[in-house]
Motif scaffolding. Structure first.
Motif, PDB file in Angstrom:
ATOM      1  N   ASN A 289      -4.195   2.623  -2.836  1.00 12.96           N
ATOM      2  CA  ASN A 289      -4.679   1.121  -3.015  1.00 12.96           C
ATOM      3  C   ASN A 289      -3.493   0.599  -4.083  1.00 12.96           C
ATOM      4  O   ASN A 289      -3.396   1.397  -5.077  1.00 12.96           O
TER       5      ASN A 289
ATOM      6  N   GLY B 158      -3.287   1.607   5.044  1.00 13.98           N
ATOM      7  CA  GLY B 158      -4.249   0.860   4.318  1.00 13.98           C
ATOM      8  C   GLY B 158      -4.837   0.055   5.539  1.00 13.98           C
ATOM      9  O   GLY B 158      -5.372   0.511   6.382  1.00 13.98           O
TER      10      GLY B 158
ATOM     11  N   HIS C  88       0.958  -1.146   0.126  1.00 14.16           N
ATOM     12  CA  HIS C  88      -0.026   0.125   0.083  1.00 14.16           C
ATOM     13  C   HIS C  88       0.931   1.352  -0.010  1.00 14.16           C
ATOM     14  O   HIS C  88       1.887   1.144   0.651  1.00 14.16           O
TER      15      HIS C  88
ATOM     16  N   GLN D 143      -4.004  -6.252  -0.301  1.00 10.40           N
ATOM     17  CA  GLN D 143      -3.021  -6.126   0.713  1.00 10.40           C
ATOM     18  C   GLN D 143      -2.927  -7.612   1.343  1.00 10.40           C
ATOM     19  O   GLN D 143      -3.924  -8.499   1.621  1.00 10.40           O
TER      20      GLN D 143
END
Length: 368
Positions: free
Chosen positions: A181, A221, A174, A186
Motif C-alpha cells: 500500500n 492491490g 501499489h 489507488q
C-alpha cells in the motif's frame, strides 16, 4: 464551430488536455488521463434535471437546466472553462455521450469568446470503449517479456530503466504485495484500466517487439488486470533475476520501512505519520495470518512490535530487519519458489542483475 472529433488515438499519443463537463459524481467513478472536471452541472443540479427528464421529457429538462444554471453561476462556469482553455488551447470537451452537455458548453464558450472548441464525438462512453478495445490481446502487437524473481530483487527499479516497460505497479499505485500500500489511494478500477490503455497504445505506437513487464498476479492491490489481458501476459517469455538474500532483505527494508515511513511522514499534515504506517503494516500482517501460520505470525508480530518500540524509544530502525527477514525467508521465498518452479519451462534467460540488465537492453532495442 461546434465540431467533434473521434481521433481518440491522437488524443492518447499527444496526451491532449480534456475538460470533463460531467457532474463530479460521474467524474469520480472514472475519467481520462489529463482531464479536469469543470462540470456544467453539479451533482444536485444533475439529479434535478434527470428527474425532470424522466417525468416531463427532454425539452422541459433543458429548460430547467437553463434556469438552474444562469446569471452569475453560468458566468462562473464559463469562466472556469475559458481560463483552462487560455492555458490549454488544444483542450477538448466531453460529457457522457457527447450530447447536450458538451454541445451546450461549446455554445456558451463560443458566445463568450468567439473561439470554437472541439468535443469528443460520442463523449466519455465512446472514448472509454476505444480504450477497452486497446486492451484486447488481439490489438496488441508486441510480445510480453516478463521479469520474475524473488521478493526484494529490485525488479521494478530494473524495468524502469527501459522505455519498453509498462509499469503495472506504477499505474496501480501499489507495490504489488501484501505490504504494497502507498500513502496515496489507488485509482478507481476504471481509471486504472484507462491509464493502462493509454500506456499500451503509446507503447504500440513505438513498434517495440517486446513489452517489458513485471511478473504480477491479476490483482495489484485493489486494482486488477483485465482477465484476457492478464492471460496474455502470462503467455510471455520469462526472465529470472537472481539476487542474494541479504541484498533482497536490504531492498525490502529500504522500500517498506525507510521509504514508506518517509511517505507517511510527508503526509502527516493529513493525519498520517509513524502510527499510521505501523497500523498499515500491522493490518497487512493480520491479513496473511492464515497463510503465515499461527507460530510464524506470532513471531513476526512480536518482532514488529519490538522494532516499533525500539524505534520510538531510540530512533533506531534496524530491528525492523527482523520481521522483514521472517516474512522474506518463511513466507515470500517459499511461495515464489513454488511459482517459479512451475514456470521453469517458460524461462528463456536467468542471471544476476547485471546479466539480466544486458539481456533486457538487447531485447528492448528490437522493433517490429
Amino acid at each position: 464551430m461546434f465540431d467533434a472529433t473521434a481521433d481518440f488515438k491522437k488524443i492518447v499519443l499527444t496526451e491532449l488536455p480534456l475538460i470533463d463537463v460531467r457532474a463530479p459524481i460521474e467524474y469520480e467513478k472514472g475519467a481520462f488521463l489529463n482531464s479536469v472536471n469543470l462540470p456544467i452541472m453539479n451533482d444536485e443540479e444533475r439529479r434535478l434535471v434527470g428527474i425532470c427528464y424522466k417525468e416531463k421529457g427532454n425539452e422541459e429538462a433543458v429548460n430547467l437546466g437553463n434556469k438552474l444554471i444562469s446569471g452569475s453561476l453560468k458566468d462562473q462556469r464559463i469562466k472556469d472553462w475559458t481560463d483552462f482553455l487560455a492555458k490549454h488551447p488544444q483542450a477538448l470537451i466531453y460529457c457522457f455521450r457527447g450530447g447536450q452537455r458538451s454541445r451546450i458548453s461549446q455554445k456558451w464558450i463560443y458566445e463568450a469568446t468567439g473561439q470554437p472548441t472541439l468535443r469528443l464525438d460520442g463523449g466519455y462512453k465512446a472514448f472509454r470503449n476505444f480504450l477497452i478495445d486497446a486492451l484486447a490481446p488481439d490489438n496488441i502487437s508486441s510480445s510480453p517479456l516478463v521479469l520474475t524473481g524473488y521478493t526484494g530483487s529490485g525488479k521494478t527499479d530494473l524495468l524502469l530503466e527501459f522505455d519498453a516497460t509498462v509499469d503495472l505497479e506504477g499505474l496501480a499505485n501499489h507495490r504489488g504485495s501484501s505490504f504494497g500500500n502507498q500513502v496515496n489511494t489507488q485509482p478507481t478500477q476504471i481509471n486504472f484500466e484507462n491509464n493502462l490503455a493509454y500506456r499500451v497504445i503509446q507503447h504500440s505506437s513505438k513498434a517495440y517487439k517486446y513489452m517489458l513487464l513485471e511478473d504480477e498476479g491479476r490483482n495489484i492491490g485493489r486494482s486488477y488486470i483485465p482477465k484476457e489481458l492478464h492471460a496474455y501476459f502470462k503467455l510471455g517469455e520469462l526472465v529470472l533475476v537472481h539476487v542474494d538474500f541479504d541484498i533482497r532483505l536490504e531492498n525490502i527494508f529500504d522500500e517498506y520501512v525507510i521509504k514508506s515511513q518517509l511517505e507517511y511522514e510527508k503526509a502527516s499534515m493529513e493525519g498520517c505519520g509513524l502510527d499510521k504506517w505501523a497500523s498499515v503494516i500491522s493490518n497487512s500482517l493480520a491479513k496473511i495470518k492464515k497463510r503465515l501460520g499461527g507460530e510464524c505470525y506470532a513471531r513476526a508480530s512480536k518482532a514488529f512490535e519490538d522494532a516499533l518500540l525500539s524505534q520510538k524509544n531510540t530512533g533506531d530502525l534496524t530491528l525492523h530487519m527482523v520481521w522483514a527477514g521472517i516474512l522474506l525467508k518463511e513466507y515470500y521465498d517459499p511461495m515464489y519458489k513454488y511459482q517459479i518452479d512451475n514456470k521453469r519451462e517458460n524461462i528463456v534467460f536467468e542471471g544476476n542483475t547485471a546479466e539480466v540488465r544486458e539481456y533486457l537492453n538487447e531485447k528492448s532495442s528490437l522493433y517490429l
